[in-house]
Design a protein around this motif. Structure first.
Motif, PDB file in Angstrom:
ATOM      1  N   MET A 194       0.850  -1.201   0.000  1.00  0.00           N
ATOM      2  CA  MET A 194       0.000   0.000   0.000  1.00  0.00           C
ATOM      3  C   MET A 194       0.876   1.238   0.000  1.00  0.00           C
ATOM      4  N   ASP A 195       0.519   2.228  -0.822  1.00  0.00           N
ATOM      5  CA  ASP A 195       1.208   3.502  -0.710  1.00  0.00           C
ATOM      6  C   ASP A 195       0.207   4.546  -0.217  1.00  0.00           C
ATOM      7  N   LEU A 196       0.732   5.640   0.284  1.00  0.00           N
ATOM      8  CA  LEU A 196      -0.113   6.648   0.918  1.00  0.00           C
ATOM      9  C   LEU A 196      -1.048   7.327  -0.080  1.00  0.00           C
ATOM     10  N   ARG A 197      -0.596   7.488  -1.320  1.00  0.00           N
ATOM     11  CA  ARG A 197      -1.460   8.119  -2.320  1.00  0.00           C
ATOM     12  C   ARG A 197      -2.702   7.268  -2.588  1.00  0.00           C
ATOM     13  N   ARG A 203      -5.311  -1.246  -7.921  1.00  0.00           N
ATOM     14  CA  ARG A 203      -4.018  -1.709  -7.416  1.00  0.00           C
ATOM     15  C   ARG A 203      -4.082  -1.977  -5.910  1.00  0.00           C
ATOM     16  N   LEU A 204      -4.822  -1.136  -5.199  1.00  0.00           N
ATOM     17  CA  LEU A 204      -4.966  -1.338  -3.759  1.00  0.00           C
ATOM     18  C   LEU A 204      -5.727  -2.625  -3.470  1.00  0.00           C
ATOM     19  N   GLU A 205      -6.782  -2.876  -4.218  1.00  0.00           N
ATOM     20  CA  GLU A 205      -7.548  -4.119  -4.036  1.00  0.00           C
ATOM     21  C   GLU A 205      -6.690  -5.327  -4.384  1.00  0.00           C
ATOM     22  N   ALA A 206      -5.882  -5.220  -5.417  1.00  0.00           N
ATOM     23  CA  ALA A 206      -5.017  -6.334  -5.812  1.00  0.00           C
ATOM     24  C   ALA A 206      -3.956  -6.594  -4.745  1.00  0.00           C
ATOM     25  N   ASP A 207      -3.441  -5.496  -4.167  1.00  0.00           N
ATOM     26  CA  ASP A 207      -2.424  -5.640  -3.138  1.00  0.00           C
ATOM     27  C   ASP A 207      -2.990  -6.318  -1.893  1.00  0.00           C
ATOM     28  N   LEU A 208      -4.223  -5.966  -1.544  1.00  0.00           N
ATOM     29  CA  LEU A 208      -4.842  -6.532  -0.339  1.00  0.00           C
ATOM     30  C   LEU A 208      -5.520  -7.876  -0.602  1.00  0.00           C
ATOM     31  N   GLY A 209      -5.833  -8.114  -1.864  1.00  0.00           N
ATOM     32  CA  GLY A 209      -6.501  -9.385  -2.217  1.00  0.00           C
ATOM     33  C   GLY A 209      -7.963  -9.406  -1.856  1.00  0.00           C
ATOM     34  N   VAL A 210      -8.595  -8.238  -1.739  1.00  0.00           N
ATOM     35  CA  VAL A 210     -10.020  -8.165  -1.401  1.00  0.00           C
ATOM     36  C   VAL A 210     -10.669  -7.075  -2.246  1.00  0.00           C
ATOM     37  N   LEU A 250     -12.842  -3.809  -2.219  1.00  0.00           N
ATOM     38  CA  LEU A 250     -13.136  -2.732  -1.268  1.00  0.00           C
ATOM     39  C   LEU A 250     -14.448  -2.029  -1.593  1.00  0.00           C
ATOM     40  N   PHE A 251     -14.910  -2.173  -2.842  1.00  0.00           N
ATOM     41  CA  PHE A 251     -16.148  -1.531  -3.272  1.00  0.00           C
ATOM     42  C   PHE A 251     -16.985  -2.511  -4.089  1.00  0.00           C
ATOM     43  N   VAL A 252     -18.294  -2.311  -4.024  1.00  0.00           N
ATOM     44  CA  VAL A 252     -19.233  -2.959  -4.944  1.00  0.00           C
ATOM     45  C   VAL A 252     -19.788  -1.852  -5.821  1.00  0.00           C
ATOM     46  N   ARG A 253     -19.653  -1.999  -7.134  1.00  0.00           N
ATOM     47  CA  ARG A 253     -20.118  -0.973  -8.061  1.00  0.00           C
ATOM     48  C   ARG A 253     -21.626  -1.074  -8.244  1.00  0.00           C
ATOM     49  N   ASP A 254     -22.296   0.049  -8.098  1.00  0.00           N
ATOM     50  CA  ASP A 254     -23.740   0.121  -8.283  1.00  0.00           C
ATOM     51  C   ASP A 254     -24.021   1.265  -9.241  1.00  0.00           C
ATOM     52  N   GLY A 255     -23.873   0.974 -10.524  1.00  0.00           N
ATOM     53  CA  GLY A 255     -23.989   2.027 -11.521  1.00  0.00           C
ATOM     54  C   GLY A 255     -22.828   2.982 -11.387  1.00  0.00           C
ATOM     55  N   LYS A 256     -23.126   4.265 -11.234  1.00  0.00           N
ATOM     56  CA  LYS A 256     -22.080   5.259 -11.065  1.00  0.00           C
ATOM     57  C   LYS A 256     -21.642   5.387  -9.608  1.00  0.00           C
ATOM     58  N   ARG A 257     -22.450   4.833  -8.718  1.00  0.00           N
ATOM     59  CA  ARG A 257     -22.115   4.888  -7.294  1.00  0.00           C
ATOM     60  C   ARG A 257     -21.286   3.670  -6.901  1.00  0.00           C
ATOM     61  N   ALA A 261     -14.828  -5.105   4.449  1.00  0.00           N
ATOM     62  CA  ALA A 261     -13.373  -4.922   4.518  1.00  0.00           C
ATOM     63  C   ALA A 261     -13.007  -3.473   4.231  1.00  0.00           C
ATOM     64  N   GLY A 262     -13.741  -2.881   3.285  1.00  0.00           N
ATOM     65  CA  GLY A 262     -13.482  -1.489   2.947  1.00  0.00           C
ATOM     66  C   GLY A 262     -13.801  -0.549   4.094  1.00  0.00           C
ATOM     67  N   ARG A 263     -14.914  -0.837   4.817  1.00  0.00           N
ATOM     68  CA  ARG A 263     -15.274   0.020   5.963  1.00  0.00           C
ATOM     69  C   ARG A 263     -14.209  -0.043   7.049  1.00  0.00           C
ATOM     70  N   TRP A 264     -13.695  -1.234   7.313  1.00  0.00           N
ATOM     71  CA  TRP A 264     -12.636  -1.357   8.328  1.00  0.00           C
ATOM     72  C   TRP A 264     -11.376  -0.627   7.885  1.00  0.00           C
ATOM     73  N   LEU A 265     -11.012  -0.826   6.608  1.00  0.00           N
ATOM     74  CA  LEU A 265      -9.815  -0.158   6.101  1.00  0.00           C
ATOM     75  C   LEU A 265      -9.974   1.360   6.148  1.00  0.00           C
ATOM     76  N   HIS A 266     -11.178   1.845   5.894  1.00  0.00           N
ATOM     77  CA  HIS A 266     -11.405   3.290   5.909  1.00  0.00           C
ATOM     78  C   HIS A 266     -11.154   3.871   7.303  1.00  0.00           C
ATOM     79  N   ARG A 267     -11.613   3.169   8.332  1.00  0.00           N
ATOM     80  CA  ARG A 267     -11.370   3.638   9.703  1.00  0.00           C
ATOM     81  C   ARG A 267      -9.881   3.712   9.999  1.00  0.00           C
ATOM     82  N   GLU A 268      -9.168   2.661   9.642  1.00  0.00           N
ATOM     83  CA  GLU A 268      -7.733   2.615   9.920  1.00  0.00           C
ATOM     84  C   GLU A 268      -6.962   3.612   9.050  1.00  0.00           C
TER      85      GLU A 268
END
Length: 299
Positions: free
Chosen positions: A1-4, A38-45, A47-54, A60-67
């Motif tokens: 993971m990189d900071l960007r 790239r972040l999802e590939a690095d973590l192997g999970v 992080l988002f489910v695509r729902d149209g444009k949203r 896993a994404g919610r936990w990562l967001h907190r951290e």
């Protein structure tokens, strides 16, 4: 993971949209998408489910967001602190000075410096020249204000002021009315002097010896303040540097020694200017400026 990538991820979660995150971060939408992939590939999970444009954040994404939010705040704080240290607005300064220059000249300089740079951790000690020089040499102190170190110690020394020895007398003392005091005037008096390790005591003895007159009755006192109070009590006369601030209005005066070339050079001693932090350099400059102003006023 990189900071960007984490920063991009945090923006996507907070804004709920890749496009809005791209606008905020001033990235191309494709750059945001690539970083998340790239972040999802690095973590192997995922992080988002695509729902149209949203986009909807996964567990896993919610936990990562907190951290990630905590981490990014910490990184931001680190960046700010490093920047402040580089500018001299943060960091630490540890130095020492001899008396009475510490109280008579430096106290106001330190107060003014701290008012403009309250995040700088300042430690000011009061000690003797030998101790200060030893501790600067071992890097326990960033710098010191004291007499000149021996040349073999390989320390830098910048002269600031020249101090002259004088005699502190009670205003009612018979010698108080004289413009200056000769060494012979002190014969038979109780003379209050500092301890042998004090540079002013050393100066007193080295300049008095050639004259051949050493007071028979001298008392060692470890504090200029105590000497001041003993003179106030009309017990003896004190050998002190010529600081008007040491005089007690209505009780004591200081007169110069007329026949002794009792002059001591006081300056800044440090190890290597390239090793000094910005805050340390700024404080040293403030001390230099204060001593220059004092010298010009006295002239």
């Amino acid at each position: 993971m990189d900071l960007r990538a984490l920063k991009t991820f945090e923006a996507c979660v907070r804004l709920g949209h890749f496009q809005k995150a791209a606008e905020e971060l001033q990235y191309a939408p494709s750059t945001v998408t690539l970083q998340i992939q790239r972040l999802e590939a690095d973590l192997g999970v995922s992080l988002f489910v695509r729902d149209g444009k949203r986009v909807i954040v996964t567990e896993a994404g919610r936990w990562l967001h907190r951290e990630a939010s905590v981490l990014l705040k910490s990184v931001g704080s680190i960046r700010q602190t490093v920047s402040d240290i580089a500018a001299g607005d943060d960091g630490s300064v540890r130095f020492a000075a001899i008396e009475p220059i510490a109280s008579q000249k430096l106290a106001s300089v330190i107060a003014d410096f701290y008012k403009t740079r309250p995040k700088v951790e300042l430690t000011m000690e009061v000690s003797g020249s030998k101790s200060i020089i030893d501790r600067v040499r071992t890097s326990e102190l960033d710098f010191g204000i004291c007499s000149a170190p021996a040349a073999n110690l390989m320390l830098e020394f910048e002269p600031l002021i020249e101090e002259r020895l004088g005699v502190m007398l009670h205003v009612n003392h018979p010698l108080a009315g004289q413009v200056s005091i000769a060494a012979s005037d002190l014969a038979g008096l109780t003379v209050l002097v500092k301890e042998p390790t004090c540079v002013y005591r050393e100066l007193w003895e080295t300049t008095l010896c050639p004259v051949g007159q050493r007071p028979l009755n001298s008392i060692e006192v470890g504090s200029f303040y105590v000497i001041q109070q003993m003179v106030k009590a009309e017990f003896g006369v004190g050998i002190v540097p010529m600081y008007s601030g040491l005089e007690l209005e209505g009780y004591s005066v200081i007169r110069p020694l007329s026949d002794l070339n009792a002059i001591l050079g006081i300056g800044i001693v440090y190890k290597d200017k390239h090793l000094l932090g910005k805050a340390t350099s700024l404080l040293m400059n403030a001390i230099r400026d204060a001593c220059v102003k004092t010298k010009s006023h006295s002239e």
